[in-house]
Design an enzyme around this catalytic site. Structure first.
Site, PDB file in Angstrom:
ATOM      1  CE1 TYR A 162      43.751  41.993  41.031  1.00 36.16           C
ATOM      2  CE2 TYR A 162      42.167  40.681  42.299  1.00 36.16           C
ATOM      3  CZ  TYR A 162      42.736  41.320  40.988  1.00 36.16           C
ATOM      4  OH  TYR A 162      42.403  40.530  39.729  1.00 36.16           O
ATOM      5  CG  HIS A 184      45.264  47.127  32.933  1.00 40.73           C
ATOM      6  ND1 HIS A 184      44.439  47.065  34.347  1.00 40.73           N
ATOM      7  CD2 HIS A 184      44.804  48.094  32.184  1.00 40.73           C
ATOM      8  CE1 HIS A 184      43.670  48.194  34.239  1.00 40.73           C
ATOM      9  NE2 HIS A 184      43.735  48.752  32.948  1.00 40.73           N
ATOM     10  CE1 TYR A 237      45.386  39.174  38.789  1.00 38.02           C
ATOM     11  CE2 TYR A 237      46.244  40.283  36.559  1.00 38.02           C
ATOM     12  CZ  TYR A 237      45.322  40.424  37.601  1.00 38.02           C
ATOM     13  OH  TYR A 237      44.143  41.055  37.915  1.00 38.02           O
ATOM     14  CE  LYS A 252      45.041  33.191  36.372  1.00 34.63           C
ATOM     15  NZ  LYS A 252      45.408  33.820  35.245  1.00 34.63           N
ATOM     16  N   PRO A 298      36.237  33.880  42.082  1.00 30.13           N
ATOM     17  CG  PRO A 298      34.802  35.530  42.578  1.00 30.13           C
ATOM     18  CD  PRO A 298      35.164  34.079  42.789  1.00 30.13           C
TER      19      PRO A 298
END
Ligand code: DHB
Length: 396
Positions: free
Chosen positions: A203, A75, A388, A300, A296
């Site tokens: 998100y 992604h 990220y 990570k 969560p």
């Protein structure tokens, strides 16, 4: 045959312990992995699904990349949604790296199969009773297997046995610093037999709370919604879950529709952050969940565990090769810098995207101000993207 002595005794056959065993093997260091649970349990545990590029590199280094390359989904970016609109964070463009969607369950299966194909020791149903003598140069692990008690002697012991594992107890209580944050909400997660409605992860901060749209394959959706602590997954009817997901992902221009399908799994995950320091005592080294838990959001947990053992494998390899302890002495501090970076990032993502049931309108305004900043500022998006997709080893 039950081995009685090895160079590194690894307590825990999850991704941290298994990855360490493989990295050590590449450095010519022997290890034995002891896992308390049966193989079937280790291989079916549902966890997160995003691999940082450093984690992907490590899987390639040890040769556990074939199925990931065939079935994993690279992604380039992800989406944030709030106030009925959407912001895309293009990791590839902002940082030159992308992430891989490949479930932890699959990573674990591949690491186990690889270990067994090498004929290297990995014992399931091996319940560790105690880690002993870690303050000497002859530490050992006492464990039960097939109804009998055994002792495994080693030069070093690694506790990669999760947040409730026994290894950590070998560090005297008064030497351990424990830092904890319990979040006032949990995640209800589902797996559903329906194609993901978006080709990237979403998100969302909805009016009634957080939602995440993820995936396990082109035909399997993984999704989560924020629910109150203490929620029983069975109290949520399937349609009610889909209704909440739809509401939280909705865009003002009406351009998004969430596809529904049969839900095959439902579970609730509490959200907490825990760090224990130091990550070393004498000849005992902790790695992964045995030393730290992150909430969560941002996925990570597995990535931190793999980063720990990459640092540790290098340090142990150097020590066995040259007796030089410099890297081993630095292990705890080196690993903890990344742990705290990831804890801060996970906290940021969590508080920015969840609705605090005990919060006030001021908290709400701050979270929205943070999201607006990411929307308008490329440098804010880059900082988010960098965290990220994961910072390089040595860059934390
Ligand atoms: C998933 C889990 C996460 O915590 C996250 O941030 C992204 C994806 C997942 O399970 O797919």
């Amino acid at each position: 045959m039950i081995p009685e002595r090895t160079q590194v005794a690894i307590v825990g056959g999850g991704p941290a312990g298994l990855m360490l065993a493989h990295l050590l093997r590449l450095r010519g260091v022997d290890s034995v992995v002891l896992e308390a649970r049966p193989r079937e349990r280790v291989e079916t545990r549902q966890r997160a699904g995003i691999l940082e590029h450093g984690t992907v590199d490590a899987l390639r280094e040890v040769g556990a990349d074939a199925r990931m390359d065939e079935h994993g989904l690279p992604h380039d970016g992800f989406e944030l949604r709030f106030s009925g609109r959407s912001v895309r964070v293009d990791m590839q463009e902002l940082t030159g790296h992308r992430v891989m969607i490949w479930a932890q369950t699959e990573v674990t299966k591949d690491l186990i199969a690889l270990r067994l194909s090498h004929g290297e020791p990995l014992l399931f149903d091996a319940e560790v009773l105690a880690v002993e003598d870690v303050e000497t140069d002859a530490p050992s692990v006492r464990y039960r297997h097939d109804g009998a008690e055994h002792v495994l002697r080693a030069d070093a012991v690694v506790g990669a046995d999760g947040s409730y594992g026994p290894a950590r107890r070998a560090i005297p209580e008064h030497l351990v610093g424990r830092f904890e944050r319990i979040y006032p909400y949990s995640w209800l997660g589902i797996l559903a037999d329906v194609a993901p409605s978006s080709h990237e992860l979403i998100y969302a901060r909805g009016r009634e709370g957080f939602a995440l749209a993820s995936m396990r394959s082109p035909t399997v959706t993984r999704a989560y919604i924020q629910v109150p602590n203490g929620t029983d997954a069975q109290d949520w009817a399937d349609e009610a879950i889909w209704d909440q997901l739809s509401a939280r992902f909705a865009l003002d221009d009406g351009s998004f529709t969430l596809a529904r399908g049969p839900i095959t799994d439902k579970s609730v995950t509490p959200m907490r952050s825990v760090v224990t320091e130091p990550m070393r005592h004498g000849r005992l080294f902790l790695a992964g969940d045995a030393a730290h838990i992150v909430p969560p959001t941002g996925a990570k947990g597995l990535n931190l565990a793999v980063a720990d053992v990459r640092v540790l494998a290098e340090a142990l390899g150097e020590w066995f090769a040259s007796k030089d302890e410099t890297l081993l002495d630095a292990y705890s501090d080196t690993a903890l810098r990344r742990v705290w970076r990831a804890s801060h990032f996970s906290w940021t993502m969590t508080t920015m995207l969840h609705v605090d049931p005990d919060g006030d309108p001021f908290d709400e305004k701050l979270a929205l101000a943070h999201l607006h900043h990411i929307e308008v500022s490329e440098s804010a998006r880059r900082a988010l993207a960098e965290n990220y997709r994961g910072l390089a080893l040595g860059a934390v």
